[in-house]
Design a protein around this motif. Structure first.
Motif, PDB file in Angstrom:
ATOM      1  N   THR A  47       0.841  -1.196   0.000  1.00 54.38           N
ATOM      2  CA  THR A  47       0.000   0.000   0.000  1.00 54.38           C
ATOM      3  C   THR A  47       0.874   1.244   0.000  1.00 54.38           C
ATOM      4  O   THR A  47       1.859   1.302   0.747  1.00 54.38           O
ATOM      5  N   THR A  48       0.490   2.211  -0.823  1.00 56.00           N
ATOM      6  CA  THR A  48       1.181   3.499  -0.861  1.00 56.00           C
ATOM      7  C   THR A  48       0.170   4.609  -0.629  1.00 56.00           C
ATOM      8  O   THR A  48      -0.844   4.689  -1.334  1.00 56.00           O
ATOM      9  N   PHE A  49       0.447   5.450   0.355  1.00 55.87           N
ATOM     10  CA  PHE A  49      -0.361   6.639   0.608  1.00 55.87           C
ATOM     11  C   PHE A  49       0.422   7.867   0.129  1.00 55.87           C
ATOM     12  O   PHE A  49       1.569   8.063   0.532  1.00 55.87           O
ATOM     13  N   LEU A  50      -0.215   8.649  -0.708  1.00 54.02           N
ATOM     14  CA  LEU A  50       0.366   9.904  -1.196  1.00 54.02           C
ATOM     15  C   LEU A  50      -0.485  11.060  -0.689  1.00 54.02           C
ATOM     16  O   LEU A  50      -1.672  11.144  -0.989  1.00 54.02           O
ATOM     17  N   VAL A  51       0.128  11.950   0.074  1.00 55.97           N
ATOM     18  CA  VAL A  51      -0.581  13.131   0.570  1.00 55.97           C
ATOM     19  C   VAL A  51       0.276  14.362   0.285  1.00 55.97           C
ATOM     20  O   VAL A  51       1.432  14.253  -0.141  1.00 55.97           O
ATOM     21  N   LEU A  52      -0.293  15.518   0.513  1.00 55.11           N
ATOM     22  CA  LEU A  52       0.484  16.742   0.351  1.00 55.11           C
ATOM     23  C   LEU A  52       1.609  16.782   1.373  1.00 55.11           C
ATOM     24  O   LEU A  52       1.411  16.429   2.544  1.00 55.11           O
ATOM     25  N   HIS A  53       2.768  17.207   0.927  1.00 51.65           N
ATOM     26  CA  HIS A  53       3.915  17.322   1.842  1.00 51.65           C
ATOM     27  C   HIS A  53       3.632  18.430   2.850  1.00 51.65           C
ATOM     28  O   HIS A  53       3.045  19.459   2.495  1.00 51.65           O
ATOM     29  N   PRO A  54       4.028  18.262   4.100  1.00 53.88           N
ATOM     30  CA  PRO A  54       3.776  19.294   5.110  1.00 53.88           C
ATOM     31  C   PRO A  54       4.368  20.660   4.755  1.00 53.88           C
ATOM     32  O   PRO A  54       3.876  21.686   5.253  1.00 53.88           O
ATOM     33  N   GLU A  55       5.395  20.684   3.922  1.00 53.43           N
ATOM     34  CA  GLU A  55       6.004  21.956   3.527  1.00 53.43           C
ATOM     35  C   GLU A  55       5.588  22.392   2.129  1.00 53.43           C
ATOM     36  O   GLU A  55       6.163  23.331   1.571  1.00 53.43           O
ATOM     37  N   ALA A  56       4.589  21.736   1.551  1.00 58.19           N
ATOM     38  CA  ALA A  56       4.146  22.079   0.196  1.00 58.19           C
ATOM     39  C   ALA A  56       3.504  23.461   0.174  1.00 58.19           C
ATOM     40  O   ALA A  56       2.711  23.818   1.056  1.00 58.19           O
ATOM     41  N   LYS A  57       3.828  24.253  -0.828  1.00 61.61           N
ATOM     42  CA  LYS A  57       3.230  25.585  -0.971  1.00 61.61           C
ATOM     43  C   LYS A  57       1.729  25.491  -1.243  1.00 61.61           C
ATOM     44  O   LYS A  57       0.987  26.434  -0.989  1.00 61.61           O
ATOM     45  N   MET A  58       1.308  24.339  -1.739  1.00 58.83           N
ATOM     46  CA  MET A  58      -0.103  24.133  -2.034  1.00 58.83           C
ATOM     47  C   MET A  58      -0.957  24.242  -0.774  1.00 58.83           C
ATOM     48  O   MET A  58      -2.145  24.571  -0.834  1.00 58.83           O
ATOM     49  N   LEU A  59      -0.366  24.015   0.390  1.00 56.09           N
ATOM     50  CA  LEU A  59      -1.123  24.100   1.637  1.00 56.09           C
ATOM     51  C   LEU A  59      -1.662  25.515   1.864  1.00 56.09           C
ATOM     52  O   LEU A  59      -2.721  25.691   2.463  1.00 56.09           O
ATOM     53  N   GLU A  60      -0.932  26.520   1.403  1.00 58.50           N
ATOM     54  CA  GLU A  60      -1.385  27.901   1.565  1.00 58.50           C
ATOM     55  C   GLU A  60      -2.658  28.145   0.757  1.00 58.50           C
ATOM     56  O   GLU A  60      -3.609  28.777   1.235  1.00 58.50           O
ATOM     57  N   VAL A  61      -2.688  27.632  -0.466  1.00 60.71           N
ATOM     58  CA  VAL A  61      -3.873  27.777  -1.320  1.00 60.71           C
ATOM     59  C   VAL A  61      -5.024  26.949  -0.764  1.00 60.71           C
ATOM     60  O   VAL A  61      -6.166  27.404  -0.691  1.00 60.71           O
ATOM     61  N   MET A  62      -4.713  25.738  -0.353  1.00 62.75           N
ATOM     62  CA  MET A  62      -5.748  24.853   0.170  1.00 62.75           C
ATOM     63  C   MET A  62      -6.365  25.424   1.447  1.00 62.75           C
ATOM     64  O   MET A  62      -7.573  25.293   1.685  1.00 62.75           O
ATOM     65  N   ALA A  63      -5.546  26.060   2.275  1.00 64.84           N
ATOM     66  CA  ALA A  63      -6.053  26.655   3.515  1.00 64.84           C
ATOM     67  C   ALA A  63      -7.092  27.725   3.227  1.00 64.84           C
ATOM     68  O   ALA A  63      -8.108  27.828   3.915  1.00 64.84           O
ATOM     69  N   ILE A  64      -6.852  28.524   2.188  1.00 63.30           N
ATOM     70  CA  ILE A  64      -7.823  29.549   1.797  1.00 63.30           C
ATOM     71  C   ILE A  64      -9.112  28.893   1.305  1.00 63.30           C
ATOM     72  O   ILE A  64     -10.216  29.319   1.650  1.00 63.30           O
ATOM     73  N   LYS A  65      -8.966  27.847   0.544  1.00 64.95           N
ATOM     74  CA  LYS A  65     -10.129  27.189  -0.061  1.00 64.95           C
ATOM     75  C   LYS A  65     -11.032  26.549   0.985  1.00 64.95           C
ATOM     76  O   LYS A  65     -12.264  26.590   0.873  1.00 64.95           O
ATOM     77  N   VAL A  66     -10.443  25.922   2.025  1.00 63.01           N
ATOM     78  CA  VAL A  66     -11.240  25.205   3.022  1.00 63.01           C
ATOM     79  C   VAL A  66     -11.408  26.005   4.310  1.00 63.01           C
ATOM     80  O   VAL A  66     -11.848  25.466   5.326  1.00 63.01           O
ATOM     81  N   ASP A  67     -11.049  27.304   4.242  1.00 60.90           N
ATOM     82  CA  ASP A  67     -11.215  28.201   5.392  1.00 60.90           C
ATOM     83  C   ASP A  67     -10.461  27.682   6.615  1.00 60.90           C
ATOM     84  O   ASP A  67     -11.021  27.506   7.708  1.00 60.90           O
TER      85      ASP A  67
END
Length: 262
Positions: free
Chosen positions: A144-164
């Protein structure tokens, strides 16, 4: 038009013409008789036959026109469905759910020998399916392989805005997901927990011959999302493309199985 429909249409046309002809003949007879009982009878009969014939003809014309229009619409709908079915078959689309929550992941989790799962932070999904995940991770014959966003990914900043939310809260959720997976597995579990720095357009679950996809909306907020199940229908199937996509993504990901909440 079938042979039976053609015969019926021909008989109807002959009957209409017969009514009109008899009506015209009776008009001539009534004029020839000039007056008297038979003259009035022929006149009234001719009027009734002509009106009946003309009315039947008009009604028949409109009915056939509507029938033809309905047949054309049905034929178009059938052709559209055939084209859709051909498209579904070519890409291997087997099932569609209008609400992804209605799909049962147990079979995919418990029966796939190899399974790759792509999620954002993954906390809610892993928590919801923890019992099946535990059974899977305790089976040495399954990888089994789990792929998630890296804790230091810049995408987290965008995602944070999207999900409040905030990037810190999302990192905390990723840490919880990693911790849950560690607790659900044992020393013999064949599991990878990877983090990547790219963008997830959808969640994906790729098994031995089945791919499950749930897309994301572009705007803010949380809404019910559909689910699509694809099968391996050949070289051009969407399943193969998804499998290649996750294979390439793994090359851009790193191990985060030791990540803990800051």
């Amino acid at each position: 038009m079938t042979e039976s429909n053609f015969k019926l249409a021909s008989r109807t046309t002959i009957a209409i013409l017969a009514l009109v002809v008899i009506g015209l003949v009776l008009i001539v007879v009534s004029l020839w008789l000039t007056e008297g009982f038979w003259s009035q009878l022929c006149s009234q009969l001719s009027t009734a036959l002509l009106v009946g014939g003309i009315w039947t003809g008009v009604y028949e014309w409109f009915m056939r026109k509507d029938f033809i229009n309905v047949n054309r619409e049905q034929a178009k709908e059938i052709l559209d469905r055939i084209k859709l079915a051909q498209g579904e078959e070519s890409i291997g689309l087997y099932e569609v759910y209008d609400d992804s929550n209605d799909f049962n992941y147990s079979s995919l989790l418990l029966q796939s020998r190899q399974l790759t799962i792509l999620l954002n932070d993954g906390r809610t999904w892993i928590s919801t399916h923890s019992e099946d995940i535990k059974k899977r991770l305790r089976d040495r014959e399954k990888s089994t392989t789990f792929l998630v966003l890296h804790p230091e990914a810049k995408m987290l900043e965008v995602m944070a805005i999207k999900v409040d939310s905030t990037p810190a809260n999302l990192r905390a959720k990723i840490a919880e997901s990693v911790k849950m997976l560690r607790n659900l597995s044992d020393s013999d579990s064949n599991v990878e927990i990877l983090g990547h720095h790219l963008f997830n357009p959808q969640s994906m679950f790729i098994g031995d011959s089945i791919a499950v996809v749930t897309p994301y909306y572009a705007a803010r907020g949380r809404r019910t999302v559909p689910l699509f199940r694809f099968g391996d229908s050949g070289d051009h199937s969407y399943y193969r493309k998804l499998m290649e996509d996750l294979h390439d993504l793994k090359n851009d990901a790193v191990d985060i199985s030791d990540y803990e909440r800051e």
